[in-house]
Design an enzyme around this catalytic site. Structure first.
Site, PDB file in Angstrom:
ATOM      1  N   HIS A  94     -46.441  -0.122   2.757  1.00 16.61           N
ATOM      2  CA  HIS A  94     -45.671  -0.880   1.769  1.00 16.61           C
ATOM      3  C   HIS A  94     -46.167  -2.315   1.744  1.00 16.61           C
ATOM      4  CE1 HIS A  94     -42.389  -1.678  -0.958  1.00 16.61           C
ATOM      5  NE2 HIS A  94     -42.105  -2.773  -0.259  1.00 16.61           N
ATOM      6  N   SER A  95     -46.551  -2.794   0.562  1.00 16.04           N
ATOM      7  CA  SER A  95     -47.037  -4.155   0.360  1.00 16.04           C
ATOM      8  C   SER A  95     -48.233  -4.411   1.289  1.00 16.04           C
ATOM      9  CB  SER A  95     -45.892  -5.141   0.567  1.00 16.04           C
ATOM     10  OG  SER A  95     -46.218  -6.416   0.093  1.00 16.04           O
ATOM     11  N   MET A  96     -48.178  -5.424   2.161  1.00 14.57           N
ATOM     12  CA  MET A  96     -49.295  -5.670   3.072  1.00 14.57           C
ATOM     13  C   MET A  96     -49.668  -4.415   3.837  1.00 14.57           C
ATOM     14  SD  MET A  96     -49.575  -8.251   6.367  1.00 14.57           S
ATOM     15  CE  MET A  96     -48.735  -7.098   7.481  1.00 14.57           C
ATOM     16  N   SER A 123     -48.092   1.391  -1.607  1.00 16.51           N
ATOM     17  CA  SER A 123     -46.848   1.036  -2.293  1.00 16.51           C
ATOM     18  C   SER A 123     -46.762  -0.480  -2.468  1.00 16.51           C
ATOM     19  CB  SER A 123     -45.646   1.534  -1.468  1.00 16.51           C
ATOM     20  OG  SER A 123     -44.425   0.986  -1.922  1.00 16.51           O
TER      21      SER A 123
END
Length: 254
Positions: A94-96, A123
């Site tokens: 998720h993200s990073m 994501s």
């Protein structure tokens, strides 16, 4: 799952899940921790064993210095994930965490003896080649706090508590430095299928930036845009779980 050495410091398991199913390894966002994925582990307990990476510098690893580069994070994680070779595995970032998962996958695919994930679920993150320039990590505490607030998903009471902020800001700043200074190798790709998901109103990623993940895999590609912002996953947990369930069953059945 039998862990050796210090793997259990890095890989957290919340419940038994499906003891005969695949394993989903989850990679948190900047400033995030493994516990973010506890609800997903519950939602997927029927099909998979869900575990999550715990980066240093937060929660029970608060006393350890956080890492400040994606390469350093990926190198540390791959040494532990490579030991999880007892069942088919998939990655969700998720993200990073999407970038960390991508770089861990690249390292595993470069090692003929290492276990490879069967599918990657990025994501809430632009493709590696579309990363946005940023300098939040160079600013003061207010810059970091403002960036966290702009993405939503964090209790405003936490952002207004000086004692709690003193605990979370060092790791968050380190994570921002890691992702803001990340530059992928030219032409960096993986071979696994890639199913990307983003929130329609996420200020941190556009649909075009998400579609560019297609350039980073030689496998199948799919993009889903869901209602919500950067932390759409919190509100769309059942939809996300169904998507992951479908992906896992597809790659493990083939």
């Amino acid at each position: 799952m039998t862990l050796t050495g210090d793997v259990d410091r890095w890989i957290r398991r919340f419940n038994r899940g499906n003891e005969s199913g695949p394993r989903l390894v989850c990679f948190p966002h900047a400033g995030g921790a493994s516990t973010y994925f506890h609800p997903l582990s519950v939602a997927l307990a029927d099909v998979a064993q869900v575990v999550a990476v715990q980066y240093p510098g937060r929660q029970d690893r608060l006393g350890e210095p956080p890492l400040t580069s994606i390469a350093a994070l990926a190198d540390e994680v791959v040494a532990r994930v490579a030991q999880l070779d007892d069942r088919p595995t998939a990655f969700l970032g998720h993200s990073m965490g999407s970038i960390v998962a991508f770089e861990v996958t690249r390292r595993l695919e470069a090692d003929p003896a290492a276990p490879k994930p069967l599918i990657l679920f990025p994501s809430a993150r632009p493709a590696p080649s579309r990363g946005r320039p940023g300098s939040v990590h160079l600013g003061g505490d207010e810059a970091v706090i403002g960036s966290i607030a702009a993405l939503g998903g964090t209790d405003p009471r936490l952002l207004g508590d000086p004692e709690l902020l003193a605990l979370i800001l060092p790791a968050t700043r380190a994570d921002y430095r890691a992702i803001e200074t990340y530059h992928p190798e030219p032409g960096a790709t993986v071979s696994v299928p890639m199913w990307v998901t983003i929130g329609a109103s996420d200020p941190a990623v556009t649909e075009d930036e998400a579609l560019a993940w297609r350039e980073h895999t030689t496998g199948d590609f799919d993009l889903l845009v869901l209602p919500g912002g950067h932390f759409y996953l919190t509100e769309q947990i059942e939809v996300v779980a169904d998507r992951i369930r479908t992906g896992l069953l597809g790659v493990t059945a083939s």
